[in-house]
Design a protein around this motif. Sequence first.
Motif, short mmCIF file in Angstrom:
data_model
loop_
_atom_site.label_atom_id
_atom_site.label_comp_id
_atom_site.label_asym_id
_atom_site.label_seq_id
_atom_site.Cartn_x
_atom_site.Cartn_y
_atom_site.Cartn_z
N GLY A 70 -2.19 7.42 -6.21
CA GLY A 70 -1.79 6.64 -5.04
C GLY A 70 -0.67 5.66 -5.35
N SER A 71 -0.25 4.96 -4.32
CA SER A 71 0.77 3.93 -4.52
C SER A 71 0.23 2.82 -5.41
N ASN A 72 -1.06 2.49 -5.26
CA ASN A 72 -1.69 1.49 -6.13
C ASN A 72 -1.50 1.84 -7.59
N GLY A 73 -1.70 3.11 -7.90
CA GLY A 73 -1.57 3.57 -9.28
C GLY A 73 -0.16 3.37 -9.79
N ALA A 121 -7.83 11.87 -3.81
CA ALA A 121 -8.30 10.61 -4.41
C ALA A 121 -9.63 10.19 -3.79
N LYS A 122 -9.76 10.38 -2.47
CA LYS A 122 -11.00 10.00 -1.78
C LYS A 122 -12.17 10.88 -2.26
N GLN A 123 -11.90 12.17 -2.42
CA GLN A 123 -12.95 13.08 -2.90
C GLN A 123 -13.40 12.72 -4.30
N VAL A 146 4.74 3.65 10.07
CA VAL A 146 5.35 4.35 8.93
C VAL A 146 4.25 4.78 7.97
N GLU A 147 4.37 6.00 7.43
CA GLU A 147 3.41 6.45 6.40
C GLU A 147 3.81 5.79 5.09
N PHE A 148 2.97 4.92 4.59
CA PHE A 148 3.26 4.12 3.40
C PHE A 148 3.72 5.00 2.23
N SER A 149 2.99 6.09 2.02
CA SER A 149 3.30 6.96 0.87
C SER A 149 4.70 7.55 0.95
N ASP A 150 5.17 7.81 2.16
CA ASP A 150 6.51 8.40 2.30
C ASP A 150 7.58 7.44 1.78
N ASN A 192 -13.89 5.80 13.76
CA ASN A 192 -13.33 6.90 14.54
C ASN A 192 -13.44 8.22 13.78
N ARG A 193 -13.13 8.15 12.48
CA ARG A 193 -13.20 9.37 11.66
C ARG A 193 -14.63 9.93 11.68
N ILE A 194 -15.61 9.02 11.53
CA ILE A 194 -17.01 9.49 11.47
C ILE A 194 -17.44 10.03 12.82
N LYS A 215 -0.69 4.70 11.42
CA LYS A 215 -0.54 5.44 10.15
C LYS A 215 -0.88 4.54 8.98
N THR A 216 -0.43 3.30 9.06
CA THR A 216 -0.78 2.32 8.03
C THR A 216 -1.39 1.10 8.72
N PRO A 217 -2.73 1.05 8.78
CA PRO A 217 -3.37 -0.10 9.44
C PRO A 217 -2.96 -1.42 8.81
N THR A 220 -14.97 12.28 5.51
CA THR A 220 -14.10 12.53 6.67
C THR A 220 -12.63 12.63 6.27
N SER A 221 -12.36 13.22 5.13
CA SER A 221 -10.99 13.40 4.65
C SER A 221 -11.01 14.49 3.59
N THR A 222 -9.86 15.16 3.41
CA THR A 222 -9.73 16.11 2.31
C THR A 222 -8.81 15.55 1.22
N GLN A 224 -9.82 4.55 -8.26
CA GLN A 224 -10.58 3.33 -8.57
C GLN A 224 -10.74 2.45 -7.33
N GLU A 225 -9.69 2.38 -6.53
CA GLU A 225 -9.74 1.60 -5.29
C GLU A 225 -10.91 2.05 -4.42
N PHE A 226 -11.01 3.36 -4.19
CA PHE A 226 -12.06 3.83 -3.29
C PHE A 226 -13.44 3.87 -3.96
N GLU A 255 -10.43 4.27 4.33
CA GLU A 255 -9.19 3.99 5.07
C GLU A 255 -8.38 2.98 4.27
N GLY A 256 -7.13 3.35 3.99
CA GLY A 256 -6.23 2.42 3.31
C GLY A 256 -5.53 1.53 4.32
N LEU A 257 -5.08 0.36 3.87
CA LEU A 257 -4.40 -0.58 4.78
C LEU A 257 -3.54 -1.55 3.99
O1 LIG Z 1 -5.52 2.89 0.22
C1 LIG Z 1 -4.41 3.33 -0.15
N1 LIG Z 1 -4.11 3.39 -1.49
C2 LIG Z 1 -2.97 3.89 -1.96
O2 LIG Z 1 -2.75 3.94 -3.16
C3 LIG Z 1 -2.04 4.34 -0.97
N2 LIG Z 1 -0.84 4.90 -1.04
C4 LIG Z 1 -0.42 5.08 0.21
N3 LIG Z 1 -1.32 4.68 1.08
C5 LIG Z 1 -1.15 4.64 2.54
O3 LIG Z 1 -2.19 4.00 3.23
C6 LIG Z 1 -2.17 4.37 4.59
C7 LIG Z 1 -3.55 4.69 5.04
O4 LIG Z 1 -4.01 5.82 4.32
P1 LIG Z 1 -5.28 6.66 4.77
O5 LIG Z 1 -6.50 6.03 4.21
O6 LIG Z 1 -5.25 6.87 6.22
O7 LIG Z 1 -5.08 7.98 3.96
P2 LIG Z 1 -4.13 9.24 4.10
O8 LIG Z 1 -3.42 9.28 5.39
O9 LIG Z 1 -3.28 9.24 2.86
O10 LIG Z 1 -5.21 10.40 3.97
P3 LIG Z 1 -6.22 11.08 5.02
O11 LIG Z 1 -7.60 10.69 4.58
O12 LIG Z 1 -5.91 10.57 6.40
O13 LIG Z 1 -5.99 12.52 4.84
C8 LIG Z 1 -1.23 5.56 4.68
O14 LIG Z 1 -0.02 5.11 5.24
C9 LIG Z 1 -1.03 5.98 3.24
O15 LIG Z 1 0.26 6.53 3.01
C10 LIG Z 1 -2.35 4.22 0.39
N4 LIG Z 1 -3.53 3.72 0.78
#
Ligand SMILES: O=c1[nH]c(=O)c2ncn([C@@H]3O[C@H](COP(=O)(O)OP(=O)(O)OP(=O)(O)O)[C@@H](O)[C@H]3O)c2[nH]1
Length: 185
Positions: free
Chosen positions: A143-146, A11-13, A121-125, A54-56, A40-42, A6-8, A157-159, A73-75
């Motif tokens: 990712g930010s983890n990296g 890293a998830k792919q 806030v979008e964490f990555s931004d 929800n995605r599924i 945006k960031t749970p 449920t994402s493009t 590796q996280e996913f 889902e990242g958080l």
């Molecule tokens: O698990 C993570 N590992 C990382 O290293 C990482 N770096 C940033 N984030 C942030 O985590 C939130 C949820 O992310 P998320 O799972 O909703 O993904 P996403 O929005 O990037 O992609 P999409 O699947 O929605 O297209 C967003 O604010 C991302 O910016 C990460 N999450």
Amino acid sequence: MRILLTSTNEAKQKALQNIVDRFYDLAIIETISVDSGVSKTPTNDQEAIQGCWNRIDRAREIKGDYDAYVSFEGLISNHEFGMFLYGWCLFVDGTKNEYGLGASSQVMVPRFISSKISADVEFSDVVKADYPSEHLSKMPVVGSNGLFTNLHYTRVQEFEDAALCALGYLHNPANVGDQRSVPQK
Ligand SMILES: O=c1[nH]c(=O)c2ncn([C@@H]3O[C@H](COP(=O)(O)OP(=O)(O)OP(=O)(O)O)[C@@H](O)[C@H]3O)c2[nH]1
């Protein structure tokens, strides 16, 4: 075996591709970008897992029946010892109507980043703008983890970890009879 991710997100792919052969012969992964319907960031497990469901639900409505559906889902979690970044995997077996959940390890978030993070806030931004790293260009995969671990624990590796926890449980014959059924709508 047709699996809908449920994402493009790259890293998830990669993470799903890297582990799926351990559990299925001839797995074909398709992707669709859908909204998680949460922040945006749970900021807690409940919210991140809800985002996975929800995605599924949305992907299933749009794309119909697959053998399996996968959400990542990242958080963040935040407590007196600081902020941590990690991720959940929800793997739904559409043929058996059962699911597995798993989470990754957690990585410390530097205080000069965590002080700027909130749910909307979008964490990555923030990381892209403020984190000094020679690896910023690799962020879509690591990712930010990296970046925080100097590439020792990437988002792939996280996913992978989260998916291995979910699928390892789901596929263990010892757990038959104690699998969790997909909730009815
Ligand atoms: O698990 C993570 N590992 C990382 O290293 C990482 N770096 C940033 N984030 C942030 O985590 C939130 C949820 O992310 P998320 O799972 O909703 O993904 P996403 O929005 O990037 O992609 P999409 O699947 O929605 O297209 C967003 O604010 C991302 O910016 C990460 N999450």
